[in-house]
Write a protein that holds these residues in place. Sequence first.
Motif, PDB file in Angstrom:
ATOM      1  N   LEU A  55       0.822  -1.241   0.008  1.00 37.13           N
ATOM      2  CA  LEU A  55      -0.031   0.035  -0.336  1.00 37.13           C
ATOM      3  C   LEU A  55       0.690   1.420   0.394  1.00 37.13           C
ATOM      4  N   ILE A  56       1.837   1.528   0.583  1.00 31.40           N
ATOM      5  CA  ILE A  56       2.648   2.450   1.063  1.00 31.40           C
ATOM      6  C   ILE A  56       3.433   3.079  -0.439  1.00 31.40           C
ATOM      7  N   MET A  57       3.133   1.618  -1.368  1.00 33.73           N
ATOM      8  CA  MET A  57       4.036   1.386  -2.675  1.00 33.73           C
ATOM      9  C   MET A  57       2.804   2.368  -3.942  1.00 33.73           C
ATOM     10  N   GLY A  58       1.860   2.627  -3.308  1.00 40.44           N
ATOM     11  CA  GLY A  58       0.796   2.472  -3.970  1.00 40.44           C
ATOM     12  C   GLY A  58      -0.721   1.946  -4.611  1.00 40.44           C
ATOM     13  N   ALA A  59      -0.018   0.957  -3.871  1.00 37.40           N
ATOM     14  CA  ALA A  59      -0.969   0.114  -3.934  1.00 37.40           C
ATOM     15  C   ALA A  59      -2.697   0.420  -4.282  1.00 37.40           C
ATOM     16  N   SER A  60      -2.594   1.242  -3.028  1.00 43.64           N
ATOM     17  CA  SER A  60      -3.806   1.852  -2.493  1.00 43.64           C
ATOM     18  C   SER A  60      -4.889   2.985  -2.813  1.00 43.64           C
ATOM     19  N   ALA A  61      -6.000   3.053  -3.616  1.00 41.22           N
ATOM     20  CA  ALA A  61      -6.817   3.819  -5.212  1.00 41.22           C
ATOM     21  C   ALA A  61      -7.286   5.187  -4.109  1.00 41.22           C
TER      22      ALA A  61
END
Lengths: 298, 394
Positions: A55-61
């Motif tokens: 998530l912290i690398m961008g997987a959460s929209a």
Amino acid sequence: MAHLTIEELPSEEYYMPGNALCAGCGESLAMRLALKILGWRTIVITVPGCMSAALIMGASAVPLLVGPFASGGALLSGVETALEAKGVKDVNVVAFIGDGGTADIGLQALSAVVERGHNVIYICLDNEAYMNTGGQRSGATPLRAATTTTPGGRLFRGKLQPKKNIPLIMADHEAPYVATASIGFALDYMEKVKKAAGIRGPKYIQVLCPCPVGWGYHESKTVELARLAVATRVWPLYEVEKGRLKITYEPRTPKPVREYLRAQRRFDHLTEEDLAELQKLVDEGWAELKLKARSAEE
Amino acid sequence: MPVSRFIDGNAAAAYGVKLCRPDVVCAYPITPQTPIVEYIADFIARGEMASKYITIEGEHSAMMATVAAASTGVRTFTATSSQGLAYMQEGLFYAAGSRLPIVMAVVNRSMGPPWTILAGHDDAIAQRDTGWIQLYCGSGQEILDTVIQAYRVAEDERVLIPIMVCFEGFVTSHCYEQVIIPDQEEVDSFLPPYKPPYKLDVEDPMILTTFAPPIHWMGYKKKHDEAMEAARKVIAEAEAEYAERFGRSHGGLFQAYRCDDAEAVVLTMGSLASTTKVVINKLRELGFRLGLLKLKSFRPFPREELKQLLGNVKAVGVLERNYSVGGWGGAVFLELRSAFYKVADGPRILNFVAGMGGRDVTPLEIEAVAKKTLRAAQEGKGEREVEWLLGEIG
Ligand SMILES: Cc1ncc(C[n+]2csc(CCOP(=O)(O)OP(=O)(O)O)c2C)c(N)n1
């Protein structure tokens, strides 16, 4: 409640592919399916663990907040209270936290957020060990499972204690909704997420997420194992609403526990006696659960 | 109309917080901070304060729930002391690293063991490198005024750094004084609502607490340090404007008293400054050219300003309630000495370690400190660089 069907699921993805997690990751599936139900008006909270790495690398929209390992319950409390102060009422505040962050270091904060009655959802992504740090035992590791800190061998026979039962601990906190789920029973899991989102107060769902690396099986078998855990009654699916326990799926003829255990390298060291002992414990656990479900019916 | 009330230091903090209208308050009790938690709960119960209050289960969670609330862009307050502050430490880094303008009252108490519940600055000084601004107060009025200014400074776009408003346990927290409580409208016009540049918001999704790869990680720290530098100016500005509007000043970064023609200066923080002031006045009457420097801002450390102010002084005696074991001095002493490194003809700097674990620091002891510092100024040397004020008992 009408049952959810696959056709009803949104095609939108809120959990982005191409992230840092492994092929065949059970947690990834749990995350993806839950967010399909929860949708855009959701704030996601997590703490260190495999999921945070994605998530912290961008997987959460959707908006994401990450805090210290022990802080899941506190983060939920803070965000929910602040939204209340702002008068925002229609946002899901949801934590996705590993079994270590739940059963061990984060148990105090989890207990407290439930005791204070915040309107939040806590989803425990249960892969039965500290996988992000390479697979050490957690309080939620099952009896006899080998981990890097409880090796399976002639002298040290895997984990020596049974799995800590967080769902029932949460039910005893009188949380308005508690459920177990498995990514192998996707619709059952998603229905539970949907139901949780519709109930006020603290909700707790523990979803079994097999881990190919930590459990020792081929990455193509994740869903199969998640189904076997339920089919053998090792991981029963139930929900507790207002103190009433209901089994949500009953395998008609349960498979022998050995089928599940022999499919994973973490149980390689088990002897025939161990298998028999574990079968007995699963049977006893199931009988106890049935008793609870029956007394809830009365 | 502003009103004057006879209240203790903790109440002064609570009144200050109330005037700042935080949206969320979340704190856990610990002696000697507990009354703050209770005063605020009372204000809310009586309908005088509209904040949401989280009755949290411990300080690690207190800091993290406050961080989480602040991440949604609301104004927050928390308070703690000593063991509680240490228990928060992981969260202190989160608050500062996330650049959230949280204001926290820290009622200073020495860290056990040996056990104590009494004053010492060692609790907050141990958190020096967490990236918070630290302002040390010495009276109820200063606490109230500083809380209000702290929000203004923390929320300034040039700063965005959380602030600890520190004051000593019991000596200040439980000391009753007459405190002027300003008008709500006046505070409102000094402190506009907080406008967060970033927040957790479903209308504009973003990942806070993000990951930074090696090429970026240090850049974030550098920016944080630059904001800390900028805070020196912002603290001074806020103080100046506050003084103009409210007619009271506590000096901003520090307050210099009778330093202009002083040969030697005693530098201290918090409540010790008021005793020192009495001593300096007495010694001045006897013809000793002594001054007092009350340091308020330990972080940011006003290096340049202090160098300028103390540049012509021959000796500075740093009297402080903390000590870095193995570091050969208290934190303020060590920083001041490093500020004067390579300054030709800089003052001789002595350290007097005092008042930890609630140990009384008497006017007589401070008089000795002042005289020793003066002797160092006149003779160009001190007896000992670091001296512990242990009286006869030790
Ligand atoms: C305070 C603290 N202690 C230890 C760690 C190291 N750590 C990071 S993730 C993790 C294990 C996570 O396990 P779990 O919660 O089960 O989640 P999983 O990785 O299995 O999804 C540990 C021990 C940490 N980040 N913070």
